[in-house]
Structure formats: C-alpha cells, structure tokens
Scaffold this motif. Structure first.
Motif, short mmCIF file in Angstrom:
data_model
loop_
_atom_site.label_atom_id
_atom_site.label_comp_id
_atom_site.label_asym_id
_atom_site.label_seq_id
_atom_site.Cartn_x
_atom_site.Cartn_y
_atom_site.Cartn_z
N ALA A 114 8.82 2.55 -6.38
CA ALA A 114 7.84 1.42 -6.33
C ALA A 114 6.81 1.82 -6.93
O ALA A 114 6.14 2.78 -6.91
N ILE A 115 6.25 0.86 -7.89
CA ILE A 115 5.12 0.80 -8.51
C ILE A 115 3.91 -0.11 -7.81
O ILE A 115 4.37 -1.22 -7.96
N MET A 116 2.94 0.37 -7.08
CA MET A 116 1.99 -0.52 -6.46
C MET A 116 0.60 -0.32 -7.26
O MET A 116 0.22 0.63 -8.02
N LYS A 159 0.49 -2.13 -14.05
CA LYS A 159 1.84 -1.96 -13.57
C LYS A 159 2.67 -2.46 -14.23
O LYS A 159 4.14 -1.80 -14.96
N SER A 160 2.85 -3.76 -14.88
CA SER A 160 3.62 -4.30 -15.78
C SER A 160 3.63 -3.60 -16.98
O SER A 160 4.80 -3.58 -17.47
N ASP A 170 12.26 5.15 -2.09
CA ASP A 170 11.97 6.50 -1.72
C ASP A 170 10.61 7.08 -2.12
O ASP A 170 10.23 8.03 -1.27
N ARG A 171 10.02 6.48 -3.01
CA ARG A 171 8.53 6.88 -3.10
C ARG A 171 7.88 5.76 -3.79
O ARG A 171 8.27 4.93 -4.51
N VAL A 172 6.34 5.88 -3.53
CA VAL A 172 5.50 4.97 -4.36
C VAL A 172 4.70 5.54 -5.29
O VAL A 172 4.11 6.52 -4.98
N ILE A 173 4.43 5.04 -6.33
CA ILE A 173 3.39 5.66 -7.16
C ILE A 173 2.25 4.47 -7.41
O ILE A 173 2.55 3.14 -7.52
N PHE A 174 1.16 4.91 -7.23
CA PHE A 174 -0.08 3.85 -7.23
C PHE A 174 -0.81 4.02 -8.44
O PHE A 174 -1.20 5.28 -8.88
N VAL A 194 -2.24 7.03 -12.81
CA VAL A 194 -1.53 7.18 -11.54
C VAL A 194 -2.54 7.79 -10.70
O VAL A 194 -3.07 8.93 -11.10
N VAL A 195 -2.87 7.14 -9.75
CA VAL A 195 -3.99 7.75 -8.71
C VAL A 195 -3.28 8.48 -7.35
O VAL A 195 -4.04 8.98 -6.54
N ASP A 196 -2.12 8.41 -6.97
CA ASP A 196 -1.56 8.65 -5.98
C ASP A 196 -0.03 8.52 -5.94
O ASP A 196 0.38 7.60 -6.58
N GLU A 197 0.66 9.25 -5.10
CA GLU A 197 2.08 9.17 -4.91
C GLU A 197 2.48 9.31 -3.54
O GLU A 197 1.88 10.31 -2.98
#
Ligand code: ADP
Ligand code: ADP
Length: 232
Positions: A37-39, A46-47, A209-213, A219-222
């Motif tokens: 997921a990309i948040m 994101k888009s 399974d994982r989120v990328i912020f 990208v600031v967090d995962e």
C-alpha cells in the motif's frame, strides 16, 4: 524476484515558477507475491508514483523496470503493449463498459490484445471473486461491490506481472470494500500476484503486506505487516 522497481525516480510538473516536484528521487521495489500500500497526505505524490511505475505517465529522471524491461527504453507503442501484457489496473471508478456483460468486461483487455485467457486461470479468478452466477449480467444489474469485483477479475485475467490500484475501494461501502480487499489479498497469497495500491484508508492499508509512506514526493517511512492502528 522483483516485479517492478523504481530507481531514483523524479517527476517535475510545469516549468519556471510554477514547477512542482511531485517525486523527488524515489527508489522502491515491488517484489513478486507482495501486496504494497502507498499512503501519505494529499499531494505527496502517491498517484504520480503509481502512474510513473505503471507506464501511464512519463518521468523527469530515474528509471522504472517492469519485470526485466526498462520502461525508458520503450517507444510509445511498445509501452502500450507492455501495459496490456504485464500490468493490471483497478481504479476508483470501476470503468466497466455498460453494454458488455461481466464476462465480456473481464476478458475485454485480452480480446483487444488478441490474447486468449488461460481457461483454468480465468475460472479460478471468477470463482475467487464470487462472480460465477453474475457473468452474463451487465454492470447496471450489479451492485457497486460486484462491479468492482468484475474490475478486479479483469485486472487478474491476463495473469499480469503486477496490478496497480488507485483507491480501488474508494467508491465502496465498508463491507464491499473489505470483500474486494480480501480478494486482492487472496490473489497475492493464493495466485502469487503482485499488487500495489494507493489508499488513504488505514483499514484498506491493513490488508497489505507492507506500507510505503510518501511526503513531499519522498519515501519517508516503510512498515511491514501494517495494522489499521499502526498506519494512522
Ligand atoms: P497524491 O496522489 O499523493 O495526492 P499527486 O501525485 O496527485 O499526489 O500530486 C503530487 C504533486 O504534484 C502535487 O503537488 C500536485 O499538485 C502536483 N501535480 C499532480 N499532477 C499534476 C499536473 N498534471 N500538473 C501539475 N502539477 C501536478
Ligand atoms: P510461471 O512463469 O511460473 O509459469 P504463471 O504466470 O504461469 O507463472 O503463474 C504465476 C502464478 O500464478 C504462479 O504462482 C502460478 O502457480 C499461478 N498460476 C498460474 N496458472 C494458474 C491457474 N490456472 N490457477 C491458479 N494459479 C495459477
């Protein structure tokens, strides 16, 4: 294996004073059989990341690879072909053709590409999303949740290298949304599919399974094994 990889990807919109850096040197891998997921806040890129990674939009610098293929090396026609062959898309609006039946909508991209769906695979996909009794219905005869299930089956039908979803449950009530997310997760678990989904919704992200912020195009967090509480 890596299904898709963005390397030092940047995207600048506009020129001069109106320039916006939508993506700033983003590197990310989407591994085969993983649901990502990309948040991030509105406007964080994101888009843009999804569109660049899916070959729907050009980028300013860096590279994108789908499977073994570098998108930057492709001519427009080859890029179109690659999207048809290797990528599935699920959008917030279901984008079904109203005059076609559910089954015709599911197989349409492959029909256009002149490819025959693998029968056993198609059966599997239709069973999984619970559309067996609805295949001859037209979109107007289906609920929103059922229409999005058709769109999920359509994205899966060609056994794509990777599926990109842009707020795929954004138009659904929470129960239908949960069903669709469950099907996406099953397609990862049971069929080895790779899924990347842009979402605002922590409940939706918890299926991944994982989120990328993202924030400000970076990208600031995962986070691995996210829960709805942990991504808030
Ligand atoms: P998100 O999906 O996280 O809301 P976007 O990727 O849509 O973010 O946008 C990232 C940044 O790029 C924002 O500042 C947005 O205003 C800008 N942007 C997006 N699309 C365009 C465009 N077509 N022209 C100019 N700026 C754009
Ligand atoms: P491969 O290159 O390994 O043959 P495929 O594209 O055939 O890959 O399949 C990708 C994934 O989908 C694999 O995990 C495979 O086991 C699974 N798969 C392929 N065909 C079917 C099918 N008809 N029903 C269920 N799963 C399938």
């Amino acid at each position: 294996a890596v299904a898709a990889r963005a390397t030092e990807l940047s995207k600048v919109y506009g020129i001069g004073e109106t320039q916006v850096v939508a993506l700033d040197n983003v590197s990310v891998d989407f591994r085969q059989g993983e649901f990502t997921a990309i948040m991030g806040p509105s406007g964080s890129g994101k888009s843009t990341l999804m569109h660049c990674a899916a070959g729907l939009d050009t980028f300013s610098s860096g590279s994108v690879r789908i499977g073994d293929i570098e998108l930057g090396s492709l001519k427009d026609k080859q890029l179109t072909q690659l999207r048809r062959d290797k990528i599935g898309f699920i959008f917030q609006a279901f984008n079904l053709l109203p005059t076609l039946t559910a089954l015709e909508n599911i197989t349409l991209p492959m029909d256009i590409a002149g490819r025959k769906p693998d029968k056993a695979w198609l059966q599997n996909v239709v069973d999984m999303v619970g559309l067996k009794d609805r295949l001859s219905h037209r979109p107007t005869q289906l609920s929103g949740g059922q229409q999005q299930r058709v769109a999920v089956a359509r994205a899966l039908a060609s056994q794509p290298e990777i599926i990109f979803g842009d707020e795929p449950t954004g138009n659904l009530d929470s129960r239908s949304g949960a069903e669709v997310l469950g099907f996406l997760r099953n397609s990862v678990r049971e069929l080895g599919q790779t899924v990347v989904m842009v979402t605002h919704d922590p409940v939706a992200a918890a299926y991944a399974d994982r989120v990328i912020f993202l924030a400000d195009g970076r990208v600031v967090d995962e986070m691995l094994a996210p829960t709805a509480d942990s991504v808030l």
